[in-house]
Design a protein around this motif. Structure first.
Motif, PDB file in Angstrom:
ATOM      1  N   ARG A 270       0.825  -1.215   0.000  1.00 57.18           N
ATOM      2  CA  ARG A 270       0.000   0.000   0.000  1.00 57.18           C
ATOM      3  C   ARG A 270       0.853   1.256   0.000  1.00 57.18           C
ATOM      4  O   ARG A 270       0.641   2.190  -0.772  1.00 57.18           O
ATOM      5  N   GLU A 271       1.866   1.279   0.881  1.00 54.88           N
ATOM      6  CA  GLU A 271       2.685   2.471   1.022  1.00 54.88           C
ATOM      7  C   GLU A 271       3.563   2.731  -0.197  1.00 54.88           C
ATOM      8  O   GLU A 271       3.822   3.885  -0.539  1.00 54.88           O
ATOM      9  N   LEU A 272       4.033   1.675  -0.857  1.00 56.17           N
ATOM     10  CA  LEU A 272       4.884   1.848  -2.033  1.00 56.17           C
ATOM     11  C   LEU A 272       4.083   1.881  -3.329  1.00 56.17           C
ATOM     12  O   LEU A 272       4.652   1.894  -4.419  1.00 56.17           O
ATOM     13  N   GLU A 273       2.748   1.880  -3.182  1.00 57.51           N
ATOM     14  CA  GLU A 273       1.830   1.974  -4.325  1.00 57.51           C
ATOM     15  C   GLU A 273       2.070   0.840  -5.330  1.00 57.51           C
ATOM     16  O   GLU A 273       2.079   1.033  -6.544  1.00 57.51           O
ATOM     17  N   ILE A 274       2.283  -0.341  -4.792  1.00 55.01           N
ATOM     18  CA  ILE A 274       2.494  -1.535  -5.610  1.00 55.01           C
ATOM     19  C   ILE A 274       1.151  -2.217  -5.841  1.00 55.01           C
ATOM     20  O   ILE A 274       0.375  -2.411  -4.905  1.00 55.01           O
ATOM     21  N   LYS A 275       0.870  -2.578  -7.074  1.00 52.67           N
ATOM     22  CA  LYS A 275      -0.368  -3.272  -7.389  1.00 52.67           C
ATOM     23  C   LYS A 275      -0.191  -4.773  -7.155  1.00 52.67           C
ATOM     24  O   LYS A 275       0.798  -5.377  -7.573  1.00 52.67           O
ATOM     25  N   VAL A 276      -1.168  -5.348  -6.469  1.00 48.72           N
ATOM     26  CA  VAL A 276      -1.100  -6.756  -6.080  1.00 48.72           C
ATOM     27  C   VAL A 276      -2.055  -7.569  -6.940  1.00 48.72           C
ATOM     28  O   VAL A 276      -3.253  -7.267  -6.990  1.00 48.72           O
ATOM     29  N   PRO A 277      -1.571  -8.603  -7.634  1.00 48.17           N
ATOM     30  CA  PRO A 277      -2.474  -9.446  -8.419  1.00 48.17           C
ATOM     31  C   PRO A 277      -3.399 -10.250  -7.513  1.00 48.17           C
ATOM     32  O   PRO A 277      -2.995 -10.705  -6.436  1.00 48.17           O
ATOM     33  N   ARG A 303      -7.899   0.688  -5.453  1.00 49.74           N
ATOM     34  CA  ARG A 303      -7.766   0.063  -6.775  1.00 49.74           C
ATOM     35  C   ARG A 303      -6.331  -0.402  -7.014  1.00 49.74           C
ATOM     36  O   ARG A 303      -5.790  -0.263  -8.111  1.00 49.74           O
ATOM     37  N   ARG A 304      -5.743  -0.960  -5.982  1.00 47.74           N
ATOM     38  CA  ARG A 304      -4.383  -1.479  -6.088  1.00 47.74           C
ATOM     39  C   ARG A 304      -4.357  -2.998  -6.240  1.00 47.74           C
ATOM     40  O   ARG A 304      -3.300  -3.611  -6.170  1.00 47.74           O
ATOM     41  N   ILE A 305      -5.516  -3.607  -6.401  1.00 47.97           N
ATOM     42  CA  ILE A 305      -5.586  -5.051  -6.601  1.00 47.97           C
ATOM     43  C   ILE A 305      -5.984  -5.327  -8.039  1.00 47.97           C
ATOM     44  O   ILE A 305      -7.021  -4.851  -8.518  1.00 47.97           O
ATOM     45  N   GLN A 306      -5.169  -6.082  -8.729  1.00 46.36           N
ATOM     46  CA  GLN A 306      -5.415  -6.406 -10.136  1.00 46.36           C
ATOM     47  C   GLN A 306      -6.230  -7.684 -10.223  1.00 46.36           C
ATOM     48  O   GLN A 306      -5.744  -8.769  -9.902  1.00 46.36           O
ATOM     49  N   GLY A 307      -7.471  -7.535 -10.645  1.00 44.59           N
ATOM     50  CA  GLY A 307      -8.353  -8.689 -10.718  1.00 44.59           C
ATOM     51  C   GLY A 307      -9.410  -8.630  -9.639  1.00 44.59           C
ATOM     52  O   GLY A 307      -9.543  -7.644  -8.910  1.00 44.59           O
ATOM     53  N   THR A 308     -10.165  -9.704  -9.515  1.00 40.68           N
ATOM     54  CA  THR A 308     -11.276  -9.774  -8.570  1.00 40.68           C
ATOM     55  C   THR A 308     -10.936 -10.713  -7.428  1.00 40.68           C
ATOM     56  O   THR A 308     -10.423 -11.823  -7.654  1.00 40.68           O
TER      57      THR A 308
END
Length: 400
Positions: A270-277, A303-308
């Motif tokens: 979250r803090e490094l603005e990394i998107k998580v699959p 909206r940092r999670i890629q996918g559902t």
């Protein structure tokens, strides 16, 4: 002799609380009388058990209240041990459940262990044999690992700093293996964060910090906070490598149900603005951890999670029963913030005997904009590099 109580927090009875306050014999003799049932000691016992779904074995690990409860119980254990070792105050020191006792000339360690065990027996506790050791005259001494880590210095010349970092961490890993009961790598990681290195070598340092954390998860929270501070100061981080580390470790720790580590990894992303699959969160969304759930729902909001992802397990606690469970925090907080999928009624909170007061006073526990700490150690290669590293043509202009 150094020892501690085996599995203290997880094995001590909640009934030990009234034993410590009132005396075990008195409690057993007055167990059904109003003098006991209405006493503060009994109410505290029941409150702690209620916080564990009625479980009377073990006390919670983590909250400040746990340290108070532990001190209350172990202080009474000291009184029992004094019956066996009258001069306890003059020859022993205790920190929570860790105990160090001086051994007199001609006295054996087994004799002291027997006396300590006799004191613990009343509370159905025992000493940890794996963490019991004797140090001093006539006993072999192992090398003092802390001296090496504390006194290690890196070269002021950037060209030699990588070799110094390699030497420091390789030796620290060796010392960690030789001293498995000590937090050697955590101490080494904290020490390395203070090395005055050039920014050109910062990636190499971070790679070593990642590797040390992979070997010892005790380093994780420190590394997360340190890198977050570095990012806010404009330091370029090897984000691809950090992301790979986060995703790999998240899957492993989720499989092992290490909820604390998973929560820190999610916070790091979250803090490094990394998107998580979403694929990395399959096991995470089944963990019974409010902290893990809230940070995941926060990532979903951002909206940092890629996918559902499927949060139905956590959402199943959005009920009166959920407020009574170990998942009460996410049950309350996610509803308060409107983070559930679909429409969830809040009446189970607003009509609750206790939680309705929190709702009415707009109490919230999770602050999305708060950092782990308001301040943290300023990386030394940012604050001291200009004064400690001589400028030459090869490295000119690289310093912040």
């Amino acid at each position: 002799m150094k020892t501690d109580i085996a599995r203290f927090y997880s094995s001590v009875y909640t009934h030990s609380i009234p034993w410590a306050l009132k005396g075990k014999n008195w409690v057993k003799q007055n167990h059904w009388t109003p003098a006991f049932t209405q006493s503060y000691a009994n109410l505290l016992d029941k409150a702690v058990a209620a916080g564990q779904s009625g479980q009377t074995i073990g006390i919670p690990i983590g909250p400040d209240t746990s340290r108070i409860l532990a001190e209350l119980i172990v202080t009474e254990l000291e009184e029992l041990i004094r019956h066996e070792i009258p001069e306890l105050d003059a020859r022993a020191v205790r920190y929570v459940d860790d105990i160090i006792v001086g051994i007199e000339s001609g006295e054996t360690a087994d004799a002291i262990l027997s006396k300590l065990s006799a004191g613990l027996y009343e509370y159905e506790l025992e000493l940890n044999g794996e963490k019991t050791a004797v140090h001093g005259l006539g006993v072999p001494h192992s090398p003092e690992w802390i001296h090496f880590i504390r006194s290690f210095k890196v070269s002021p010349h950037p060209a030699r700093q990588r070799e110094d970092l390699d030497s420091f961490f390789e030796h620290s890993l060796y010392l960690a293996e030789a001293n498995p009961r000590e937090n050697v790598l955590l101490f080494a990681v904290k020490r390395a964060a203070g090395f005055p290195i050039a920014q050109i070598n910062s990636d190499h340092l971070i790679r070593w910090l990642l590797y040390a954390t992979k070997r010892s998860s005790a380093c994780l929270s420190f590394l997360v906070e340190q890198t977050v501070v570095m990012r806010t100061m404009g330091v370029e981080l090897p984000l691809d490598e950090i992301k790979e580390f986060i995703l790999d470790q998240m899957v492993q720790h989720a499989e092992a149900a290490h909820t604390g580590e998973v929560a820190w990894l999610l916070f790091w992303a979250r803090e490094l603005e990394i998107k998580v699959p979403a694929s990395a969160l399959l096991r995470v969304t089944r963990l019974a951890s409010s902290a893990t759930a809230l940070v995941t729902l926060d990532l979903l909001r951002l909206r940092r999670i890629q996918g559902t992802i499927d949060v139905s397990y956590w959402q199943s606690f959005a009920s009166t029963g959920g407020l009574k469970s170990e998942m009460w925090l996410v049950s309350y907080e996610a509803t308060k913030k409107g983070w559930w999928t679909g429409v969830v009624s809040n009446t189970y909170i607003t009509s609750h005997e206790f939680f309705s007061d929190l709702w009415g006073r707009h109490v919230e526990f999770y602050a999305p904009n708060r950092k782990a700490r308001p301040s943290f150690r300023r990386p030394s290669f940012v604050q001291r590099i200009k004064s400690t590293v001589p400028v030459d043509s090869e490295f000119d202009g690289i310093y912040p």
